[in-house]
Design a protein around this motif. Structure first.
Motif, mmCIF file in Angstrom:
data_model
loop_
_atom_site.group_PDB
_atom_site.id
_atom_site.type_symbol
_atom_site.label_atom_id
_atom_site.label_comp_id
_atom_site.label_asym_id
_atom_site.label_seq_id
_atom_site.Cartn_x
_atom_site.Cartn_y
_atom_site.Cartn_z
ATOM 1 N N ASP A 236 43.290 57.462 18.022
ATOM 2 C CA ASP A 236 43.872 57.365 19.446
ATOM 3 C C ASP A 236 42.483 57.185 20.404
ATOM 4 O OD1 ASP A 236 46.074 56.918 18.087
ATOM 5 O OD2 ASP A 236 47.376 58.873 19.044
ATOM 6 N N TYR A 237 41.878 58.269 20.642
ATOM 7 C CA TYR A 237 41.402 58.202 21.612
ATOM 8 C C TYR A 237 40.059 57.279 21.586
ATOM 9 C CZ TYR A 237 37.337 61.612 23.925
ATOM 10 O OH TYR A 237 36.588 60.980 25.371
ATOM 11 N N ILE A 238 39.151 57.348 20.283
ATOM 12 C CA ILE A 238 38.275 56.019 20.078
ATOM 13 C C ILE A 238 38.862 54.593 20.751
ATOM 14 C CG2 ILE A 238 36.407 55.053 18.590
ATOM 15 C CD1 ILE A 238 35.987 57.830 19.967
ATOM 16 N N ASN A 239 40.545 54.153 20.035
ATOM 17 C CA ASN A 239 39.937 53.057 20.340
ATOM 18 C C ASN A 239 40.883 53.219 21.573
ATOM 19 O OD1 ASN A 239 40.330 51.936 18.151
ATOM 20 N ND2 ASN A 239 42.240 52.511 17.154
ATOM 21 N N ASP A 240 40.862 54.576 22.204
ATOM 22 C CA ASP A 240 41.424 54.459 23.810
ATOM 23 C C ASP A 240 39.918 53.902 24.532
ATOM 24 O OD1 ASP A 240 43.651 54.802 24.069
ATOM 25 O OD2 ASP A 240 43.995 56.824 24.339
ATOM 26 N N LEU A 241 38.788 54.631 24.142
ATOM 27 C CA LEU A 241 37.638 54.700 24.931
ATOM 28 C C LEU A 241 37.191 52.778 24.316
ATOM 29 C CD1 LEU A 241 35.534 57.689 23.110
ATOM 30 C CD2 LEU A 241 36.088 56.651 25.793
ATOM 31 N N ILE A 242 37.410 52.066 23.349
ATOM 32 C CA ILE A 242 36.676 51.015 22.833
ATOM 33 C C ILE A 242 38.050 50.031 24.548
ATOM 34 C CG2 ILE A 242 36.919 49.225 21.888
ATOM 35 C CD1 ILE A 242 36.698 51.294 19.294
ATOM 36 N N LEU B 63 32.818 59.884 18.617
ATOM 37 C CA LEU B 63 33.669 59.474 17.464
ATOM 38 C C LEU B 63 32.658 60.659 16.385
ATOM 39 C CD1 LEU B 63 35.420 58.780 15.176
ATOM 40 C CD2 LEU B 63 34.236 57.206 14.996
ATOM 41 N N ASP B 64 31.496 60.804 16.537
ATOM 42 C CA ASP B 64 30.965 62.103 15.537
ATOM 43 C C ASP B 64 31.514 63.146 16.234
ATOM 44 O OD1 ASP B 64 29.786 59.690 14.093
ATOM 45 O OD2 ASP B 64 28.255 60.151 14.558
ATOM 46 N N SER B 65 31.056 63.254 17.285
ATOM 47 C CA SER B 65 31.852 64.566 17.665
ATOM 48 C C SER B 65 32.657 64.998 17.503
ATOM 49 C CB SER B 65 31.101 64.634 19.018
ATOM 50 O OG SER B 65 31.616 65.425 19.599
ATOM 51 N N LYS B 66 33.652 64.465 17.867
ATOM 52 C CA LYS B 66 35.136 64.556 17.972
ATOM 53 C C LYS B 66 35.402 64.952 16.200
ATOM 54 C CE LYS B 66 36.779 64.183 21.679
ATOM 55 N NZ LYS B 66 36.746 65.350 23.220
ATOM 56 N N LEU B 67 34.755 64.331 15.364
ATOM 57 C CA LEU B 67 35.076 64.265 14.184
ATOM 58 C C LEU B 67 34.719 65.542 13.221
ATOM 59 C CD1 LEU B 67 34.619 60.899 12.433
ATOM 60 C CD2 LEU B 67 36.718 61.776 12.351
ATOM 61 N N ARG B 68 33.152 65.757 13.842
ATOM 62 C CA ARG B 68 32.549 67.171 14.544
ATOM 63 C C ARG B 68 33.068 68.710 14.249
ATOM 64 N NH1 ARG B 68 27.995 64.931 15.429
ATOM 65 N NH2 ARG B 68 28.562 65.734 17.499
ATOM 66 N N ASP B 69 33.999 68.049 15.317
ATOM 67 C CA ASP B 69 34.374 69.417 16.349
ATOM 68 C C ASP B 69 35.905 69.827 15.425
ATOM 69 O OD1 ASP B 69 35.676 71.604 18.140
ATOM 70 O OD2 ASP B 69 36.680 69.205 19.537
ATOM 71 N N GLY B 70 36.789 69.013 14.701
ATOM 72 C CA GLY B 70 37.581 69.370 13.601
ATOM 73 C C GLY B 70 38.861 69.884 14.037
ATOM 74 N N ARG B 71 38.850 70.517 15.879
ATOM 75 C CA ARG B 71 40.512 70.982 16.336
ATOM 76 C C ARG B 71 41.035 69.273 16.330
ATOM 77 N NH1 ARG B 71 37.722 73.699 21.984
ATOM 78 N NH2 ARG B 71 36.349 71.698 21.306
ATOM 79 N N LEU B 72 41.072 67.864 16.738
ATOM 80 C CA LEU B 72 42.092 67.374 16.735
ATOM 81 C C LEU B 72 41.649 66.779 15.256
ATOM 82 C CD1 LEU B 72 40.229 65.263 19.818
ATOM 83 C CD2 LEU B 72 42.732 66.919 19.401
ATOM 84 N N THR B 73 42.840 65.696 14.781
ATOM 85 C CA THR B 73 43.917 65.662 14.027
ATOM 86 C C THR B 73 42.768 64.107 13.718
ATOM 87 O OG1 THR B 73 45.685 64.683 14.840
ATOM 88 C CG2 THR B 73 46.639 66.096 13.902
ATOM 89 N N GLN B 74 42.773 63.533 12.482
ATOM 90 C CA GLN B 74 42.407 61.804 12.735
ATOM 91 C C GLN B 74 43.572 61.087 13.346
ATOM 92 O OE1 GLN B 74 41.516 60.353 9.014
ATOM 93 N NE2 GLN B 74 40.021 62.018 8.611
#
Length: 193
Positions: free
Chosen positions: A40-46, A24-35
């Motif tokens: 969706d990605y993190i909830n899928d991982l869960i 999650l931290d990595s995806k937020l820092r990356d900045g290429r994806l919308t929130q």
């Protein structure tokens, strides 16, 4: 500011398994994806994790929870960027001044930021025990670094004084100073009573 005190319940994001939270931290820092994409990605991982079904349901992140966390991370990132800019400007301003001044300045900035983080935590709705523990460890490390810096600065001064005393001894002998006079001069430079 909200002065409401809660019982210290941690957010869902803080309860996530470490590997999912790192992602999650990595995806937020990356900045290429919308929130929304991150959510969706993190909830899928869960959902794909090996956690029990009821825990998966409890850990699913809401849009507002993610937004609060992302805002919090951005605030921390902004503070770190500002701190770096200030540090770089101050170090550049010091130029060729002694390293001890730079070390003292950096340690003071670290202490200030640690105090700021602790004050923000004390006014937050939830107390993060992990942050408090990390802050105490950071304070201990800052003080150890300060002591090491002070010790190094003292050693440098002693070496400089020894070199100066040797040079003064040579000059004094060439100028015809007595052995007692040379010894007194050397003691004075070295700070020996």
């Amino acid at each position: 500011m909200n002065d409401k005190v809660t019982r210290g319940r941690r957010s869902k994001i803080h309860l996530l398994p470490e590997e999912i939270r790192r992602e999650l931290d990595s995806k937020l820092r990356d900045g290429r994806l919308t929130q929304q994409d991150v959510l969706d990605y993190i909830n899928d991982l869960i959902e794909q994790s090996q956690l029990p079904e009821e825990e998966k349901t409890e850990l699913k992140i809401s849009r507002s929870g993610l937004n609060r966390y992302a805002t919090h991370l951005e605030t921390i990132g902004k503070d770190i960027r500002e701190l770096r800019e200030v540090s770089n400007a101050l170090v550049a301003q010091l130029g060729d001044k002694p390293t001890g001044d730079v070390s003292k300045m950096i340690l003071e900035i670290g202490r200030t930021q640690l105090f700021k983080a602790m004050m923000q935590q004390s006014s937050a709705e939830e107390m993060d025990i992990g942050l408090i523990k990390d802050a105490m460890l950071a304070a201990q490390r800052l003080e150890a670094a300060a002591m090491q810096s002070h010790k190094r600065e003292k050693e440098i001064r002693q070496l400089f004084a020894a070199e100066a005393a040797e040079a003064a001894e040579k000059v004094a002998k060439q100028a015809g100073l007595t052995a007692d006079g040379v010894a007194a001069l050397k003691r004075e430079i070295l700070g020996i009573a």
